[in-house]
Design a protein around this motif. Structure first.
Motif, PDB file in Angstrom:
ATOM      1  N   ILE A  77       0.840  -1.205   0.000  1.00  0.00           N
ATOM      2  CA  ILE A  77       0.000   0.000   0.000  1.00  0.00           C
ATOM      3  C   ILE A  77       0.871   1.250   0.000  1.00  0.00           C
ATOM      4  O   ILE A  77       0.609   2.202  -0.735  1.00  0.00           O
ATOM      5  N   ALA A  78       1.943   1.247   0.800  1.00  0.00           N
ATOM      6  CA  ALA A  78       2.832   2.415   0.838  1.00  0.00           C
ATOM      7  C   ALA A  78       3.499   2.631  -0.515  1.00  0.00           C
ATOM      8  O   ALA A  78       3.622   3.766  -0.986  1.00  0.00           O
ATOM      9  N   LEU A  79       3.921   1.550  -1.178  1.00  0.00           N
ATOM     10  CA  LEU A  79       4.533   1.665  -2.490  1.00  0.00           C
ATOM     11  C   LEU A  79       3.530   2.183  -3.520  1.00  0.00           C
ATOM     12  O   LEU A  79       3.875   3.027  -4.365  1.00  0.00           O
ATOM     13  N   ALA A  80       2.303   1.719  -3.454  1.00  0.00           N
ATOM     14  CA  ALA A  80       1.274   2.188  -4.385  1.00  0.00           C
ATOM     15  C   ALA A  80       0.996   3.679  -4.194  1.00  0.00           C
ATOM     16  O   ALA A  80       0.853   4.426  -5.161  1.00  0.00           O
ATOM     17  N   TYR A  82       3.106   5.876  -3.008  1.00  0.00           N
ATOM     18  CA  TYR A  82       4.295   6.592  -3.472  1.00  0.00           C
ATOM     19  C   TYR A  82       4.279   6.731  -4.996  1.00  0.00           C
ATOM     20  O   TYR A  82       4.545   7.802  -5.539  1.00  0.00           O
ATOM     21  N   CYS A  83       3.972   5.633  -5.695  1.00  0.00           N
ATOM     22  CA  CYS A  83       3.928   5.683  -7.158  1.00  0.00           C
ATOM     23  C   CYS A  83       2.810   6.591  -7.654  1.00  0.00           C
ATOM     24  O   CYS A  83       2.993   7.366  -8.592  1.00  0.00           O
ATOM     25  N   LEU A  84       1.666   6.513  -7.021  1.00  0.00           N
ATOM     26  CA  LEU A  84       0.537   7.355  -7.411  1.00  0.00           C
ATOM     27  C   LEU A  84       0.846   8.824  -7.176  1.00  0.00           C
ATOM     28  O   LEU A  84       0.543   9.672  -8.016  1.00  0.00           O
ATOM     29  N   ALA A  85       1.491   9.129  -6.073  1.00  0.00           N
ATOM     30  CA  ALA A  85       1.855  10.521  -5.791  1.00  0.00           C
ATOM     31  C   ALA A  85       2.873  11.023  -6.809  1.00  0.00           C
ATOM     32  O   ALA A  85       2.821  12.184  -7.227  1.00  0.00           O
ATOM     33  N   GLY A  86       3.811  10.182  -7.231  1.00  0.00           N
ATOM     34  CA  GLY A  86       4.781  10.573  -8.251  1.00  0.00           C
ATOM     35  C   GLY A  86       4.121  10.862  -9.584  1.00  0.00           C
ATOM     36  O   GLY A  86       4.470  11.821 -10.274  1.00  0.00           O
ATOM     37  N   ILE A 143       0.995  11.809 -10.031  1.00  0.00           N
ATOM     38  CA  ILE A 143       0.208  13.040  -9.896  1.00  0.00           C
ATOM     39  C   ILE A 143       1.138  14.239  -9.961  1.00  0.00           C
ATOM     40  O   ILE A 143       0.832  15.240 -10.610  1.00  0.00           O
ATOM     41  N   HIS A 144       2.311  14.136  -9.331  1.00  0.00           N
ATOM     42  CA  HIS A 144       3.276  15.239  -9.361  1.00  0.00           C
ATOM     43  C   HIS A 144       3.761  15.482 -10.789  1.00  0.00           C
ATOM     44  O   HIS A 144       3.899  16.623 -11.214  1.00  0.00           O
ATOM     45  N   GLN A 145       4.024  14.418 -11.549  1.00  0.00           N
ATOM     46  CA  GLN A 145       4.458  14.574 -12.940  1.00  0.00           C
ATOM     47  C   GLN A 145       3.354  15.195 -13.778  1.00  0.00           C
ATOM     48  O   GLN A 145       3.609  16.024 -14.637  1.00  0.00           O
ATOM     49  N   HIS A 146       2.124  14.797 -13.530  1.00  0.00           N
ATOM     50  CA  HIS A 146       0.988  15.347 -14.282  1.00  0.00           C
ATOM     51  C   HIS A 146       0.855  16.839 -14.027  1.00  0.00           C
ATOM     52  O   HIS A 146       0.639  17.615 -14.946  1.00  0.00           O
ATOM     53  N   TRP A 147       0.990  17.251 -12.788  1.00  0.00           N
ATOM     54  CA  TRP A 147       0.886  18.676 -12.463  1.00  0.00           C
ATOM     55  C   TRP A 147       2.048  19.452 -13.070  1.00  0.00           C
ATOM     56  O   TRP A 147       1.906  20.577 -13.508  1.00  0.00           O
ATOM     57  N   GLY A 148       3.242  18.855 -13.090  1.00  0.00           N
ATOM     58  CA  GLY A 148       4.402  19.522 -13.666  1.00  0.00           C
ATOM     59  C   GLY A 148       4.240  19.730 -15.155  1.00  0.00           C
ATOM     60  O   GLY A 148       4.575  20.777 -15.697  1.00  0.00           O
ATOM     61  N   SER A 149       3.699  18.732 -15.867  1.00  0.00           N
ATOM     62  CA  SER A 149       3.512  18.874 -17.302  1.00  0.00           C
ATOM     63  C   SER A 149       2.342  19.813 -17.601  1.00  0.00           C
ATOM     64  O   SER A 149       2.334  20.480 -18.624  1.00  0.00           O
TER      65      SER A 149
END
Length: 109
Positions: free
Chosen positions: A54-57, A59-63, A65-71
């Motif tokens: 769950i923690a890994l999921a 972390y990946c989901l947050a990454g 979302i962060h990439q989506h906001w950056g683009s």
């Protein structure tokens, strides 16, 4: 009339006492299933693995979302800050004459 508030503390303690008292009264456990050490260890290890998954999921989901906001923002790069003048005075080598006054004043004591 407003919404009902939480029950008083003595009511909650009374319910907890009643439940715990009934558990203590059931000492005869002839039909109860027995848990082995291996089963308990398996449950603990499975719980840890599920928690890590769950923690890994997250972390990946947050990454992602962060990439989506950056683009979405066009990856605006900030220019480096302009070089400003330092508020500190640069050292000009050793100046022992500053301390000569201190040595003279100590000699007077």
């Amino acid at each position: 009339m407003g919404p009902p508030g939480p029950p008083p503390l003595h009511t909650l303690l009374g319910l907890a006492w009643a439940l715990l008292g009934s558990v203590n009264a059931q000492r005869d456990c002839t039909g109860c299933p027995q848990l082995s050490g291996g089963l308990i260890a398996g449950l603990v290890i499975g719980d840890l693995l599920l928690t890590l998954l769950i923690a890994l999921a997250v972390y990946c989901l947050a990454g992602k979302i962060h990439q989506h906001w950056g683009s979405a923002q066009g990856e605006v790069k900030m220019s480096p800050a302009p070089e400003t003048e330092s508020p500190y005075q640069e050292l000009q080598g050793q100046r022992l004459d500053i301390y000569n006054d201190l040595k003279k004043s100590r000699a007077n004591y």
